[in-house]
Motif scaffolding. Sequence first.
Motif, PDB file in Angstrom:
ATOM      1  N   GLU A 353       0.829  -1.206   0.000  1.00 33.49           N
ATOM      2  CA  GLU A 353       0.000   0.000   0.000  1.00 33.49           C
ATOM      3  C   GLU A 353       0.866   1.260   0.000  1.00 33.49           C
ATOM      4  OE1 GLU A 353      -3.204   0.245  -0.442  1.00 33.49           O
ATOM      5  OE2 GLU A 353      -3.367  -1.942  -0.594  1.00 33.49           O
ATOM      6  N   LEU A 354       1.989   1.211   0.736  1.00 28.44           N
ATOM      7  CA  LEU A 354       2.913   2.342   0.725  1.00 28.44           C
ATOM      8  C   LEU A 354       3.466   2.568  -0.677  1.00 28.44           C
ATOM      9  CD1 LEU A 354       4.939   1.816   4.019  1.00 28.44           C
ATOM     10  CD2 LEU A 354       3.327   3.650   3.532  1.00 28.44           C
ATOM     11  N   PHE A 355       3.777   1.468  -1.382  1.00 29.86           N
ATOM     12  CA  PHE A 355       4.286   1.598  -2.745  1.00 29.86           C
ATOM     13  C   PHE A 355       3.239   2.237  -3.658  1.00 29.86           C
ATOM     14  CE2 PHE A 355       4.535  -0.181  -7.079  1.00 29.86           C
ATOM     15  CZ  PHE A 355       5.729   0.419  -7.478  1.00 29.86           C
ATOM     16  N   LYS A 356       1.985   1.817  -3.519  1.00 27.27           N
ATOM     17  CA  LYS A 356       0.923   2.377  -4.355  1.00 27.27           C
ATOM     18  C   LYS A 356       0.780   3.879  -4.118  1.00 27.27           C
ATOM     19  CE  LYS A 356      -1.894  -1.852  -4.631  1.00 27.27           C
ATOM     20  NZ  LYS A 356      -3.182  -2.474  -4.211  1.00 27.27           N
ATOM     21  N   LYS A 357       0.835   4.287  -2.849  1.00 22.40           N
ATOM     22  CA  LYS A 357       0.713   5.707  -2.524  1.00 22.40           C
ATOM     23  C   LYS A 357       1.911   6.499  -3.058  1.00 22.40           C
ATOM     24  CE  LYS A 357      -2.088   5.002   1.639  1.00 22.40           C
ATOM     25  NZ  LYS A 357      -3.259   5.729   1.160  1.00 22.40           N
ATOM     26  N   PHE A 358       3.101   5.903  -2.929  1.00 28.79           N
ATOM     27  CA  PHE A 358       4.304   6.551  -3.449  1.00 28.79           C
ATOM     28  C   PHE A 358       4.224   6.708  -4.967  1.00 28.79           C
ATOM     29  CE2 PHE A 358       8.492   5.933  -5.441  1.00 28.79           C
ATOM     30  CZ  PHE A 358       9.167   7.040  -4.949  1.00 28.79           C
ATOM     31  N   TYR A 359       3.795   5.663  -5.665  1.00 28.89           N
ATOM     32  CA  TYR A 359       3.698   5.689  -7.124  1.00 28.89           C
ATOM     33  C   TYR A 359       2.689   6.747  -7.572  1.00 28.89           C
ATOM     34  CZ  TYR A 359       3.193   3.986 -11.934  1.00 28.89           C
ATOM     35  OH  TYR A 359       3.162   3.883 -13.292  1.00 28.89           O
ATOM     36  N   GLU A 360       1.564   6.804  -6.854  1.00 18.95           N
ATOM     37  CA  GLU A 360       0.532   7.777  -7.196  1.00 18.95           C
ATOM     38  C   GLU A 360       1.045   9.202  -7.035  1.00 18.95           C
ATOM     39  OE1 GLU A 360      -4.068   8.924  -5.889  1.00 18.95           O
ATOM     40  OE2 GLU A 360      -3.015   7.245  -4.959  1.00 18.95           O
ATOM     41  N   ARG A 361       1.795   9.446  -5.961  1.00 14.38           N
ATOM     42  CA  ARG A 361       2.323  10.792  -5.721  1.00 14.38           C
ATOM     43  C   ARG A 361       3.385  11.169  -6.742  1.00 14.38           C
ATOM     44  NH1 ARG A 361       4.098  10.004  -0.990  1.00 14.38           N
ATOM     45  NH2 ARG A 361       6.328   9.905  -1.418  1.00 14.38           N
ATOM     46  N   GLN A 362       4.256  10.215  -7.085  1.00 18.68           N
ATOM     47  CA  GLN A 362       5.353  10.496  -8.001  1.00 18.68           C
ATOM     48  C   GLN A 362       4.888  10.685  -9.447  1.00 18.68           C
ATOM     49  OE1 GLN A 362       7.626  11.300  -5.466  1.00 18.68           O
ATOM     50  NE2 GLN A 362       9.038  10.687  -7.066  1.00 18.68           N
ATOM     51  N   THR A 363       3.763  10.071  -9.790  1.00 18.03           N
ATOM     52  CA  THR A 363       3.275  10.145 -11.182  1.00 18.03           C
ATOM     53  C   THR A 363       2.135  11.129 -11.353  1.00 18.03           C
ATOM     54  OG1 THR A 363       1.777   8.279 -10.774  1.00 18.03           O
ATOM     55  CG2 THR A 363       3.970   7.768 -11.670  1.00 18.03           C
ATOM     56  N   GLY A 364       1.809  11.842 -10.290  1.00 18.34           N
ATOM     57  CA  GLY A 364       0.753  12.837 -10.406  1.00 18.34           C
ATOM     58  C   GLY A 364      -0.637  12.247 -10.455  1.00 18.34           C
ATOM     59  N   GLY A 365      -0.818  11.066  -9.819  1.00 22.01           N
ATOM     60  CA  GLY A 365      -2.154  10.495  -9.712  1.00 22.01           C
ATOM     61  C   GLY A 365      -2.364   9.173 -10.427  1.00 22.01           C
ATOM     62  N   ALA A 366      -1.362   8.673 -11.157  1.00 21.86           N
ATOM     63  CA  ALA A 366      -1.512   7.379 -11.850  1.00 21.86           C
ATOM     64  C   ALA A 366      -1.573   6.239 -10.844  1.00 21.86           C
ATOM     65  CB  ALA A 366      -0.352   7.168 -12.823  1.00 21.86           C
ATOM     66  N   GLN A 367      -2.286   5.174 -11.211  1.00 21.17           N
ATOM     67  CA  GLN A 367      -2.451   4.019 -10.335  1.00 21.17           C
ATOM     68  C   GLN A 367      -1.519   2.882 -10.780  1.00 21.17           C
ATOM     69  OE1 GLN A 367      -4.577   4.070  -7.566  1.00 21.17           O
ATOM     70  NE2 GLN A 367      -4.712   6.233  -8.152  1.00 21.17           N
ATOM     71  N   ALA A 368      -0.788   2.296  -9.830  1.00 21.40           N
ATOM     72  CA  ALA A 368       0.087   1.162 -10.141  1.00 21.40           C
ATOM     73  C   ALA A 368      -0.765  -0.080 -10.394  1.00 21.40           C
ATOM     74  CB  ALA A 368       1.057   0.916  -8.987  1.00 21.40           C
ATOM     75  N   ASP A 369      -0.530  -0.759 -11.525  1.00 21.16           N
ATOM     76  CA  ASP A 369      -1.300  -1.971 -11.802  1.00 21.16           C
ATOM     77  C   ASP A 369      -0.728  -3.155 -11.016  1.00 21.16           C
ATOM     78  OD1 ASP A 369       0.969  -2.887 -13.188  1.00 21.16           O
ATOM     79  OD2 ASP A 369       0.195  -2.217 -15.120  1.00 21.16           O
ATOM     80  N   GLU A 370      -1.456  -4.288 -11.047  1.00 24.73           N
ATOM     81  CA  GLU A 370      -1.077  -5.442 -10.231  1.00 24.73           C
ATOM     82  C   GLU A 370       0.287  -5.996 -10.626  1.00 24.73           C
ATOM     83  OE1 GLU A 370      -4.039  -8.436 -10.081  1.00 24.73           O
ATOM     84  OE2 GLU A 370      -5.554  -7.150  -9.153  1.00 24.73           O
ATOM     85  N   LYS A 371       0.610  -5.973 -11.924  1.00 19.99           N
ATOM     86  CA  LYS A 371       1.888  -6.494 -12.391  1.00 19.99           C
ATOM     87  C   LYS A 371       3.052  -5.693 -11.814  1.00 19.99           C
ATOM     88  CE  LYS A 371       4.418  -7.668 -16.630  1.00 19.99           C
ATOM     89  NZ  LYS A 371       4.395  -7.644 -18.111  1.00 19.99           N
TER      90      LYS A 371
END
Length: 384
Positions: A353-371
């Motif tokens: 979950e921390l990774f998903k939040k980090f990815y979203e913040r770094q990409t300006g709102g994009a969602q990390a997919d399951e892969k």
Amino acid sequence: MRVLHTADWHLGKTLEGRSRMPEQIAFFEELEVIIRDEKIDVLLMAGDVFDSVNPPASAEELFYESIANFSEKYNIPIIIIAGNHDHPDRLQAARKMAKCQGIYILGYPGIEPVKISVKEEVLQLGALPYPSESRMQAVFSSSMEEQSLQSAYNKKVKHLFQQLTQSFKKENVCMAMSHVFAAGGASSDSERPIEVGGAYTVSPSSLPGNVQYTALGHLHRPQNIHGSDGLTRYSGSPIAFSFSESGYSKSVTIIDIKAQKTPYIKEIPLSCGKPLVKWDARHGLEEVYRWINEKRDDNAWIELDLHITETPSMEEIHHIRKSHEGIIHIHPVFPDMQNNITLEKRKEFPINELFKKFYERQTGGAQADEKLVRLFMELAEGGE
């Protein structure tokens, strides 16, 4: 039969760039004394021989020379499994040659138990190296939902242990060994997370019930795990690797065991590692200088909380470090500083979950997919 259980050597590990090699050499010297004086019959090493998949040559040399020495001098079988920090192929590269000397090195999970004669008894050992998806080349669950992942992981581990121990006979000494995170175990900051928000946590009920003792590696504090049918224990690491382990004693575990009998457990304390100590200098630099002059904790690694009203100069910082080479961290503490509640709360989030939040913040709102999340978790868990 007298069995010595140890784990989590993490050879090659440093502490903020400081070498721990002298302490690790001292560990092997102390371990040899224990093997000799306690008349050990079998040595079990439950994973994380090295701290990385590409350890320094000095760490590999220390490992291979030490286990060869134990085998030659004391003629005891040695069984070693890979942990999440080890490279399975690299660790077991010399397995055929080692086996000729009574040294069994297992890199990948399998279903063949180790069976060896010890004195007039037979030891059957269900040894399961760190079981990750990447090392087993299998996907345990197509879902990224935590409960589904945990259920699938538990089912897989339980099935592997069933296959490993199905041929066990009661007239033999029956044991198991693995490198996993068992529910109920107390961890420290120095363990790399191997569970996906708890999904890679193994329930004690998934551990084999038809063995007398299960030797575990991964957690660095010596401890028993309750809820399993037999005795289940983490031996802990031989030295402290983070300041979260400050004040905890280190040890190896000796198991006196006979077929169909409840084993007797004895903990042997170790003195090879330097203490990791926290200094809380509430009276500022003057207090620190006094402790240094008193040679307080002269042979320790130190994390210093320095209470001050003004930022210390670089000259003062250099003087402190030069006066005590064991001081690793210096944390200035100012009167108006508040506890970082956000940081503390962050520790409660699962790592995925921390990774998903980090990815979203770094990409300006994009969602990390399951892969992408699965790839990140494989890297985080130390898989290849």
